[in-house]
Design an enzyme around this catalytic site. Sequence first.
Site, PDB file in Angstrom:
ATOM      1  N   SER A   1       3.840  -2.325  10.139  1.00  0.00           N
ATOM      2  CA  SER A   1       5.236  -2.293  10.616  1.00  0.00           C
ATOM      3  C   SER A   1       5.825  -3.820  10.161  1.00  0.00           C
ATOM      4  O   SER A   1       6.905  -3.950  10.914  1.00  0.00           O
ATOM      5  CB  SER A   1       5.814  -1.883  11.727  1.00  0.00           C
ATOM      6  OG  SER A   1       5.185  -0.498  12.272  1.00  0.00           O
TER       7      SER A   1
ATOM      8  N   HIS B   1      -9.270   0.616   5.573  1.00  0.00           N
ATOM      9  CA  HIS B   1      -8.074   0.748   6.085  1.00  0.00           C
ATOM     10  C   HIS B   1      -8.296   1.866   7.163  1.00  0.00           C
ATOM     11  O   HIS B   1      -9.092   2.848   7.348  1.00  0.00           O
ATOM     12  CB  HIS B   1      -7.294   1.579   5.003  1.00  0.00           C
ATOM     13  CG  HIS B   1      -5.908   1.453   5.626  1.00  0.00           C
ATOM     14  ND1 HIS B   1      -5.143   2.538   6.485  1.00  0.00           N
ATOM     15  CD2 HIS B   1      -4.778   0.799   5.271  1.00  0.00           C
ATOM     16  CE1 HIS B   1      -4.210   2.339   6.561  1.00  0.00           C
ATOM     17  NE2 HIS B   1      -3.630   1.312   6.092  1.00  0.00           N
TER      18      HIS B   1
ATOM     19  N   GLU C   1      -4.821  -5.270  10.879  1.00  0.00           N
ATOM     20  CA  GLU C   1      -3.938  -4.295  10.963  1.00  0.00           C
ATOM     21  C   GLU C   1      -4.226  -3.669  12.182  1.00  0.00           C
ATOM     22  O   GLU C   1      -5.078  -2.879  12.598  1.00  0.00           O
ATOM     23  CB  GLU C   1      -3.999  -3.191  10.075  1.00  0.00           C
ATOM     24  CG  GLU C   1      -3.953  -3.792   8.500  1.00  0.00           C
ATOM     25  CD  GLU C   1      -3.341  -2.941   7.479  1.00  0.00           C
ATOM     26  OE1 GLU C   1      -2.305  -3.059   7.032  1.00  0.00           O
ATOM     27  OE2 GLU C   1      -3.940  -1.688   7.398  1.00  0.00           O
TER      28      GLU C   1
ATOM     29  N   GLY D   1       2.770   1.951  10.900  1.00  0.00           N
ATOM     30  CA  GLY D   1       3.456   3.215  10.674  1.00  0.00           C
ATOM     31  C   GLY D   1       4.305   3.668  11.927  1.00  0.00           C
ATOM     32  O   GLY D   1       4.873   4.700  11.799  1.00  0.00           O
TER      33      GLY D   1
ATOM     34  N   GLU E   1      -6.769   4.450   8.211  1.00  0.00           N
ATOM     35  CA  GLU E   1      -6.589   5.583   7.870  1.00  0.00           C
ATOM     36  C   GLU E   1      -7.808   6.346   7.284  1.00  0.00           C
ATOM     37  O   GLU E   1      -8.243   7.313   7.613  1.00  0.00           O
ATOM     38  CB  GLU E   1      -5.374   6.058   7.088  1.00  0.00           C
ATOM     39  CG  GLU E   1      -4.172   5.745   7.580  1.00  0.00           C
ATOM     40  CD  GLU E   1      -3.009   5.237   6.944  1.00  0.00           C
ATOM     41  OE1 GLU E   1      -2.993   5.525   5.655  1.00  0.00           O
ATOM     42  OE2 GLU E   1      -1.919   4.940   7.676  1.00  0.00           O
TER      43      GLU E   1
ATOM     44  N   ASN F   1       0.960  -1.027   0.070  1.00  0.00           N
ATOM     45  CA  ASN F   1      -0.115   0.108  -0.071  1.00  0.00           C
ATOM     46  C   ASN F   1       0.858   1.190  -0.041  1.00  0.00           C
ATOM     47  O   ASN F   1       1.384   1.628   1.082  1.00  0.00           O
ATOM     48  CB  ASN F   1      -0.963   0.066   1.168  1.00  0.00           C
ATOM     49  CG  ASN F   1      -1.810   1.459   1.278  1.00  0.00           C
ATOM     50  OD1 ASN F   1      -1.802   2.000   0.560  1.00  0.00           O
ATOM     51  ND2 ASN F   1      -2.477   1.312   2.571  1.00  0.00           N
TER      52      ASN F   1
ATOM     53  N   LYS G   1       0.077   4.266  -0.310  1.00  0.00           N
ATOM     54  CA  LYS G   1      -0.672   5.569   0.320  1.00  0.00           C
ATOM     55  C   LYS G   1      -0.659   6.691  -0.681  1.00  0.00           C
ATOM     56  O   LYS G   1      -0.192   6.539  -1.811  1.00  0.00           O
ATOM     57  CB  LYS G   1      -0.149   5.627   1.718  1.00  0.00           C
ATOM     58  CG  LYS G   1      -0.222   4.260   2.717  1.00  0.00           C
ATOM     59  CD  LYS G   1      -0.098   4.654   4.147  1.00  0.00           C
ATOM     60  CE  LYS G   1      -0.025   3.349   4.871  1.00  0.00           C
ATOM     61  NZ  LYS G   1       0.158   3.486   6.150  1.00  0.00           N
TER      62      LYS G   1
HETATM   63  C1  PEP Z   1      -0.641  -0.168   6.224  1.00  0.00           C
HETATM   64  O1  PEP Z   1      -1.107   1.090   6.348  1.00  0.00           O
HETATM   65  O2  PEP Z   1      -1.509  -0.688   5.850  1.00  0.00           O
HETATM   66  C2  PEP Z   1       0.392  -0.461   6.857  1.00  0.00           C
HETATM   67  C3  PEP Z   1       0.638  -1.679   7.082  1.00  0.00           C
HETATM   68  O3  PEP Z   1       1.640   0.313   6.978  1.00  0.00           O
HETATM   69  P1  PEP Z   1       3.030   0.101   7.803  1.00  0.00           P
HETATM   70  O4  PEP Z   1       3.397  -1.147   7.084  1.00  0.00           O
HETATM   71  O5  PEP Z   1       3.883   1.314   7.262  1.00  0.00           O
HETATM   72  O6  PEP Z   1       2.854  -0.189   9.337  1.00  0.00           O
END
Ligand code: PEP
Length: 251
Positions: free
Chosen positions: A214, A96, A168, A174, A98, A9, A11
């Site tokens: 992460s 998601h 997630e 992040g 966000e 992703n 973003k």
């Molecule tokens: C995400 O936003 O779907 C995600 C997993 O981000 P990150 O790997 O940067 O934590």
Amino acid sequence: MRKKIVAGNWKMNLNYDEVTSLVDEILRLHSSDNNVEVILSPPFIYLDKVVRSCANHDHVFIASQNCSEYNNGAYTGEISASMLNSIGVNYIIIGHSERRSIFNESNENLNLKITQALQNNLKIIFCCGENIDQRESGEYLQVIKKQLEETILCLDQKSLSKIVIAYEPIWAIGTGKTASSVQAQEIHFFIRSLISDKFGTEISNNTSILYGGSCKPTNSKELFSQSDIDGGLIGGASLKSSDFTAIINSF
Ligand code: PEP
């Protein structure tokens, strides 16, 4: 047998030249030998370009990061699922954290988007996960159950087969903090049990459940070795071709 999947992703990152280099490098470094389905999710504006670049790569699929909850018409600035289908997009990421937190998307909004995706023959990566307070208070299983019961668990069996789930934990996205493989496996097993209770073991065994938060080359092998973790939804580490392909190769 369910699929192993690694999805990137991107973003709201990268300019046109950076996208060009990243796709070229991923395609150069990625070998389809380990039978992992790779999904790339660039911003809307680059979807057509990335679809074309990946056209001859059987194991590579393309996801948009969002779609409109409306079909078509006077919705300035929106992108419909039917438009995405028409340019060869395969998946839509829906739910998601966000989108839920920054853009206030409710389960009602998510259900409208799910309907749009399915009506337009698009598969879905559906995200769920708890925040840090919910984790620390111990209510995280209930939170995830509710997120799924009010959305994808309302679907029929045929529709559910078009869904990949991404667990997630918001506290891991992040932040550099990853769920341990034991923490992640607990939730993946729980999600699979919820699907099994509603649809039976055959369907639940065929549903891919990805971990996101992460995930990087140093922890992906351990996470992906868990029996109910079928791959990852990768944010930050998907922007670097060597890290992303190392994650793909960690199966
Ligand atoms: C995400 O936003 O779907 C995600 C997993 O981000 P990150 O790997 O940067 O934590």
